[in-house]
Design an enzyme around this catalytic site. Structure first.
Site, mmCIF file in Angstrom:
data_model
loop_
_atom_site.group_PDB
_atom_site.id
_atom_site.type_symbol
_atom_site.label_atom_id
_atom_site.label_comp_id
_atom_site.label_asym_id
_atom_site.label_seq_id
_atom_site.Cartn_x
_atom_site.Cartn_y
_atom_site.Cartn_z
ATOM 1 N N THR A 18 18.564 -1.838 61.633
ATOM 2 C CA THR A 18 18.059 -2.219 60.308
ATOM 3 C C THR A 18 18.712 -1.309 59.265
ATOM 4 O O THR A 18 19.322 -0.284 59.615
ATOM 5 C CB THR A 18 16.530 -2.021 60.202
ATOM 6 O OG1 THR A 18 16.272 -0.605 60.138
ATOM 7 C CG2 THR A 18 15.782 -2.632 61.373
ATOM 8 N N LYS A 66 4.951 9.789 62.863
ATOM 9 C CA LYS A 66 4.826 8.644 63.781
ATOM 10 C C LYS A 66 3.830 8.941 64.914
ATOM 11 O O LYS A 66 3.154 8.047 65.401
ATOM 12 C CB LYS A 66 6.202 8.251 64.323
ATOM 13 C CG LYS A 66 7.121 7.663 63.237
ATOM 14 C CD LYS A 66 6.514 6.421 62.607
ATOM 15 C CE LYS A 66 7.377 5.819 61.517
ATOM 16 N NZ LYS A 66 6.750 4.624 60.914
ATOM 17 N N TYR A 116 9.612 13.356 60.900
ATOM 18 C CA TYR A 116 9.411 11.930 61.217
ATOM 19 C C TYR A 116 8.505 11.794 62.437
ATOM 20 O O TYR A 116 7.566 10.996 62.445
ATOM 21 C CB TYR A 116 10.785 11.303 61.456
ATOM 22 C CG TYR A 116 10.767 9.804 61.691
ATOM 23 C CD1 TYR A 116 10.474 8.921 60.664
ATOM 24 C CD2 TYR A 116 11.082 9.267 62.943
ATOM 25 C CE1 TYR A 116 10.475 7.547 60.869
ATOM 26 C CE2 TYR A 116 11.090 7.899 63.161
ATOM 27 C CZ TYR A 116 10.782 7.041 62.122
ATOM 28 O OH TYR A 116 10.790 5.674 62.329
ATOM 29 N N ASP A 158 6.353 -4.599 48.884
ATOM 30 C CA ASP A 158 7.400 -3.580 49.040
ATOM 31 C C ASP A 158 7.538 -2.818 47.722
ATOM 32 O O ASP A 158 7.302 -3.364 46.645
ATOM 33 C CB ASP A 158 8.741 -4.220 49.410
ATOM 34 C CG ASP A 158 9.690 -3.244 50.100
ATOM 35 O OD1 ASP A 158 9.890 -3.369 51.327
ATOM 36 O OD2 ASP A 158 10.207 -2.331 49.400
#
Ligand SMILES: NC(=O)c1ccc[n+]([C@@H]2O[C@H](COP(=O)([O-])OP(=O)(O)OC[C@H]3O[C@@H](n4cnc5c(N)ncnc54)[C@H](O)[C@@H]3O)[C@@H](O)[C@H]2O)c1
Length: 286
Positions: A210, A177, A173, A55
């Site tokens: 999340t 994707k 986005y 990360d």
């Protein structure tokens, strides 16, 4: 343990499910310190894999790897920006030196930016594309050779329902994707065509609870006034199942694609969206 049995005309064996389907395997997860990545790391480790917790947030990656190690699981933290090409060869080298092989890769690191196309700066467009699209390309470019050296492998791309259909306010986005969705299919064909036993598949989560939703910079219309995105409410209103999904639910799909449970799947898509893309459904009023 294997149990011989007969199904119709074919003889087969039923393998006892012992929660160690990835014993002896090594899994590398990017964007692993939070949300879906962190849940995937935990689920893969539960199945017996040694996990690389990669990360850009090195401190959180180290904390998660330490937690797993304290539980007797094999974990290696890696402070890594997926967009930094120069760091990739060293990262793969470090993994192979530490664990001797690489079997599973989850190209998960990603960000989401909201904003009208007419108001989005080119710099923001490029930042999102660099992480979500270039990052997946670099992950594949440098990890596929390691999967080859291991003899076989599974490469998993974290796309989104935004890679299956458009979403107002998320054009940038969606572009990334949708891009990784077809990247995964082309890479699956490339690997199969070269005779590699490397499967490549994509996962398409819907609204998952999340920290990502709290980090979305609100531009354009949404900036007036600044409103925090309420994930639970969005899941309740938009998903036919009436709720947001959890990172753990997505992690089970990662485990499925990582293991031989999906041994005949490549170039395929797994959708986990509570029914959002199944068809028309009246939006719930809260
Ligand atoms: N949460 C959702 O509803 C949802 C839905 C569909 C798809 N996804 C996708 O799932 C993936 C994980 O999202 P999440 O919801 O767990 O988000 P998250 O924000 O909880 O986690 C993303 C992680 O990626 C890391 N990261 C960001 N930039 C990075 C970089 N340049 N290099 C390395 N790491 C970096 C962050 O530090 C963070 O730990 C993303 O690709 C996201 O687009 C999420």
């Amino acid at each position: 343990m294997s149990i011989p049995c007969q199904i119709g005309t074919s003889k087969t064996t039923l393998k006892e499910h012992d929660m160690s389907r990835l014993e002896g395997k090594v899994a590398f997860v990017t964007g692993a310190a939070s949300g879906i990545g962190a849940a995937s790391v935990a689920a893969l480790a539960r199945e017996g894999a040694a996990v690389v917790v990669s990360d850009i947030d090195g401190r959180s990656a180290t904390a998660l790897a330490e937690t797993l190690s304290e539980r007797g699981l094999r974990a290696m933290p890696l402070a890594q920006d997926v967009t930094d090409e120069s760091a990739w060869p060293k990262a793969i080298d470090a993994v192979e030196k530490r664990f001797g092989r690489l079997d599973v890769v989850v190209a998960n690191a990603g960000i989401a930016m909201k904003g009208l196309v007419t108001e989005m700066s080119l710099a923001d467009w490029r930042r999102q594309t660099a992480i979500n699209l270039d990052g997946v390309f670099l992950t594949a470019k440098y990890s596929i050779p390691a999967l080859r050296r291991a003899g076989r492998g599974s490469f998993i791309v974290m796309s989104s329902v935004a890679g299956l259909r458009g979403s107002a306010g998320f054009a940038g986005y969606c572009a990334t994707k949708g891009g990784v969705r077809f990247f995964a299919k082309a890479l699956a064909l490339e690997c199969a065509g070269l005779g590699d036993d490397i499967r490549v598949n994509s996962i398409h989560p819907g609204v998952i609870d999340t920290p990502l939703w709290g980090t979305i910079p609100l531009g354009g219309e949404e900036a007036r006034p600044q409103r925090r995105i309420d994930v639970q409410r969005m899941g309740h209103n938009d998903a036919p199942m009436g709720r947001a999904g959890t990172a753990e639910e997505v992690a089970e799909a990662v485990v499925f694609l990582a293991t031989d449970s999906s041994s005949y799947m490549t170039g395929a898509e797994l959708i986990l969206d509570g029914g959002i893309t199944a068809g028309a459904f009246p939006r719930r009023k809260s």
